[in-house]
Scaffold this motif. Structure first.
Motif, short mmCIF file in Angstrom:
data_model
loop_
_atom_site.label_atom_id
_atom_site.label_comp_id
_atom_site.label_asym_id
_atom_site.label_seq_id
_atom_site.Cartn_x
_atom_site.Cartn_y
_atom_site.Cartn_z
N THR A 113 0.89 -1.18 -0.09
CA THR A 113 -0.15 0.07 -0.04
C THR A 113 0.84 1.34 0.14
OG1 THR A 113 -1.76 -1.24 0.99
CG2 THR A 113 -1.92 1.17 1.20
N ILE A 114 0.51 2.05 -0.77
CA ILE A 114 1.36 3.22 -1.16
C ILE A 114 0.97 4.59 0.02
CG2 ILE A 114 2.24 4.92 -2.63
CD1 ILE A 114 3.03 2.02 -3.17
N ASN A 115 1.76 5.26 0.63
CA ASN A 115 1.21 6.30 1.47
C ASN A 115 0.68 7.35 0.65
OD1 ASN A 115 1.14 8.24 3.47
ND2 ASN A 115 2.88 7.78 4.39
N LEU A 116 -0.64 7.78 0.99
CA LEU A 116 -1.16 9.04 0.20
C LEU A 116 -1.31 10.26 1.17
CD1 LEU A 116 -3.86 7.08 -1.91
CD2 LEU A 116 -1.47 7.66 -2.77
N ASP A 117 -0.44 10.31 2.10
CA ASP A 117 -0.69 11.42 3.04
C ASP A 117 -0.24 12.67 2.29
OD1 ASP A 117 -1.27 9.76 5.04
OD2 ASP A 117 0.82 9.87 6.10
N GLY A 118 -1.19 13.68 2.41
CA GLY A 118 -1.01 14.94 1.61
C GLY A 118 -1.45 14.98 0.14
N ILE A 119 -1.93 13.98 -0.47
CA ILE A 119 -2.53 14.02 -1.58
C ILE A 119 -4.01 14.71 -1.68
CG2 ILE A 119 -3.38 12.82 -3.81
CD1 ILE A 119 -0.38 12.94 -3.54
N GLN A 120 -4.10 15.67 -2.44
CA GLN A 120 -5.49 16.59 -2.53
C GLN A 120 -6.37 16.14 -3.34
OE1 GLN A 120 -4.28 20.59 -2.34
NE2 GLN A 120 -3.41 20.29 -0.37
N THR A 121 -7.38 16.61 -3.82
CA THR A 121 -8.17 16.28 -4.95
C THR A 121 -7.45 16.67 -5.95
OG1 THR A 121 -10.29 17.11 -3.61
CG2 THR A 121 -10.56 16.97 -5.86
N LEU A 122 -7.67 15.87 -7.00
CA LEU A 122 -6.72 15.97 -8.29
C LEU A 122 -7.03 17.18 -9.05
CD1 LEU A 122 -6.31 12.22 -9.52
CD2 LEU A 122 -5.05 13.56 -7.81
N THR A 123 -6.03 17.85 -9.46
CA THR A 123 -6.09 18.76 -10.53
C THR A 123 -5.38 18.29 -11.87
OG1 THR A 123 -4.11 19.96 -10.00
CG2 THR A 123 -6.23 20.42 -8.89
N ASP A 161 -2.46 19.47 -12.64
CA ASP A 161 -1.12 19.31 -11.99
C ASP A 161 -0.68 17.96 -11.57
OD1 ASP A 161 -0.94 21.82 -13.07
OD2 ASP A 161 -1.46 22.93 -11.47
N VAL A 162 0.67 17.52 -11.56
CA VAL A 162 0.76 16.43 -10.99
C VAL A 162 1.26 16.47 -9.44
CG1 VAL A 162 1.89 15.29 -12.97
CG2 VAL A 162 3.31 16.59 -11.35
N GLN A 163 0.67 15.66 -8.68
CA GLN A 163 1.11 15.52 -7.21
C GLN A 163 1.91 14.26 -6.91
OE1 GLN A 163 -2.31 16.50 -4.48
NE2 GLN A 163 -3.47 16.62 -6.08
N SER A 164 2.95 14.54 -6.50
CA SER A 164 3.90 13.39 -6.18
C SER A 164 3.63 12.79 -5.11
CB SER A 164 5.24 13.88 -5.97
OG SER A 164 5.74 14.45 -7.30
N VAL A 165 3.66 11.26 -5.19
CA VAL A 165 3.64 10.38 -4.01
C VAL A 165 5.04 10.01 -3.36
CG1 VAL A 165 2.74 8.01 -3.19
CG2 VAL A 165 1.29 9.47 -4.58
N GLY A 166 5.50 9.87 -2.47
CA GLY A 166 6.73 9.43 -2.02
C GLY A 166 7.41 8.14 -2.64
N SER A 167 8.73 8.21 -2.88
CA SER A 167 9.13 7.03 -3.52
C SER A 167 9.19 5.76 -2.51
CB SER A 167 10.34 7.39 -4.40
OG SER A 167 11.44 7.64 -3.41
N PHE A 168 9.56 4.62 -2.97
CA PHE A 168 9.98 3.57 -2.02
C PHE A 168 10.79 2.44 -2.54
CE2 PHE A 168 6.25 2.35 -4.65
CZ PHE A 168 6.27 0.96 -4.91
N PHE A 169 11.77 1.61 -2.02
CA PHE A 169 12.22 0.91 -2.38
C PHE A 169 11.61 -0.39 -2.79
CE2 PHE A 169 15.36 2.97 0.45
CZ PHE A 169 16.08 3.74 -0.68
#
Length: 361
Positions: free
Chosen positions: A246-256, A258-266
């Motif tokens: 499961t990818i952490n979506l903290d801070g992701i707002q209603t989409l526009t 413009d891109v919103q970045s999700v933190g990377s993971f190994f």
């Protein structure tokens, strides 16, 4: 993405734990000049300290004497950390010096592990690096597993990467993959020829990857040119078990748009086959008929599950030392014209019947 660590080394002249080495008075200390490969260009080497100041690494050294019979292990799996007082990378707990004769070869890995309990401790020989104990990437997301190019024939510290250090030049490469996601909406509104406006609000609630390999092993062997030969597929050998990440979506707002970045993971380097992207969204559709009544919410769809393959035209695997970013463009409609509600009218023919009756005059 490559990371380079230049190690300035000062090897101890006489070590109780090393093989018999004939040498004169000890020379300078073995310090480490550390750098990492820049994420921006392949030509620049960023300072390892910028991202890994508190991440000591381990190193091995082999002595090459004037006579072949003098060759042997100089030290094995020594911890190297940053000496704040003197601004240098150096072995922790024990100082080593360059031998007066012969030369030294080095292989380093990161992060340092004394026994493999807090990080993958590879089995290192002069010609091989083996992560033979299965390593669970998903359970150790803070561990950036790296190995260094072999540095050979050194007789003293060098200044290779121009970061203010002198030491053994050590180029670290990532043994894992790094994956990132960016989210955006393809469109958030359309205006018809009559002026009516349809608008969408899209909230991403969950993002996960199913059937993901997380645990595996890998072996590297030294090629004739001194580079490391990775598996032909550039991936690890996974165990049979898969997980859902499961990818952490903290801070992701209603989409526009413009891109919103999700933190990377190994991630474990792996061939892409059954891995599947799962995306759960809420979609609200509004319509403004432009007749003075104003915009109204006309439909609300919650927990809409979307599935997608992670295989693209250019990507059929996650390779070692690769940083891959997926840009997920979420469209409320496939395209505007094909998703207009149209009608296909037709008229059924009359059911014809002939009625006969007799009229008596």
């Amino acid at each position: 993405m490559k990371r380079i660590i230049t190690i300035a080394i000062v090897l101890a002249a006489a070590l109780s734990s090393c093989t018999q080495v004939k040498q004169e008075q000890p020379a300078s200390e073995i310090a480490f000049m550390v750098a990492r490969h820049s994420a921006l260009t392949k030509a620049d080497y960023a300072d390892y300290k910028d991202s890994y100041l508190n991440v000591p690494f381990g190193t091995y050294a082999w002595y090459k004497g004037v006579q072949e019979q003098d060759n042997g292990v100089y030290f094995a799996n020594r911890q190297v950390g940053f000496d704040q007082a003197n601004g240098r990378w150096i072995t922790v707990g024990r100082t080593y010096f360059w031998p007066g004769t012969g030369s030294l070869d080095f292989i380093s890995y990161s992060p340092y592990s004394a026994d493999g309990s807090n990080a993958p401790a590879p089995v290192i020989t002069e010609n091989g690096i083996s992560y033979s104990t299965p390593w669970n990437v998903d359970a150790n997301q803070t561990v950036d597993v790296m190995y260094a190019d072999k540095a050979t024939g050194l007789t003293g510290n060098r200044n290779t990467f121009n970061h203010g250090y002198e030491g053994v030049p050590t180029l670290f490469r990532h043994a894992l993959s790094r994956i990132a996601f960016q989210l955006r909406a393809a469109t958030t509104s359309i205006v018809t020829a009559s002026g009516e406006i349809t608008r969408w609000e899209i909230d991403v609630k969950r993002l996960s990857i199913d059937n993901l390999f997380s645990t595996g092993t890998v072996d590297l062997t030294l090629a004739e040119d001194g580079s490391w030969t990775k598996p032909e597929s550039n991936v690890w050998t996974p165990t049979d078990a898969t997980v859902r990440r499961t990818i952490n979506l903290d801070g992701i707002q209603t989409l526009t748009e413009d891109v919103q970045s999700v933190g990377s993971f190994f991630a474990l380097p792996q061939i892409l086959d059954q891995q599947e992207l799962l995306l759960t969204v809420d979609v609200r559709t509004y319509r403004d008929p432009r007749d003075g009544t104003g915009e109204k919410l006309i439909i609300e769809e919650n927990d809409v599950l979307c599935r997608a393959s992670l295989i693209t035209e250019d990507i059929d695997r996650w390779g070692m030392n690769q940083y891959i970013t997926y840009v997920l463009t979420i469209a409320p409609v496939v395209d505007i014209e094909s998703n207009l509600i149209l009608f296909d009218p037709a008229v059924a023919d009359w059911d014809k019947k002939i009625a006969e009756t007799e009229i008596v005059l």
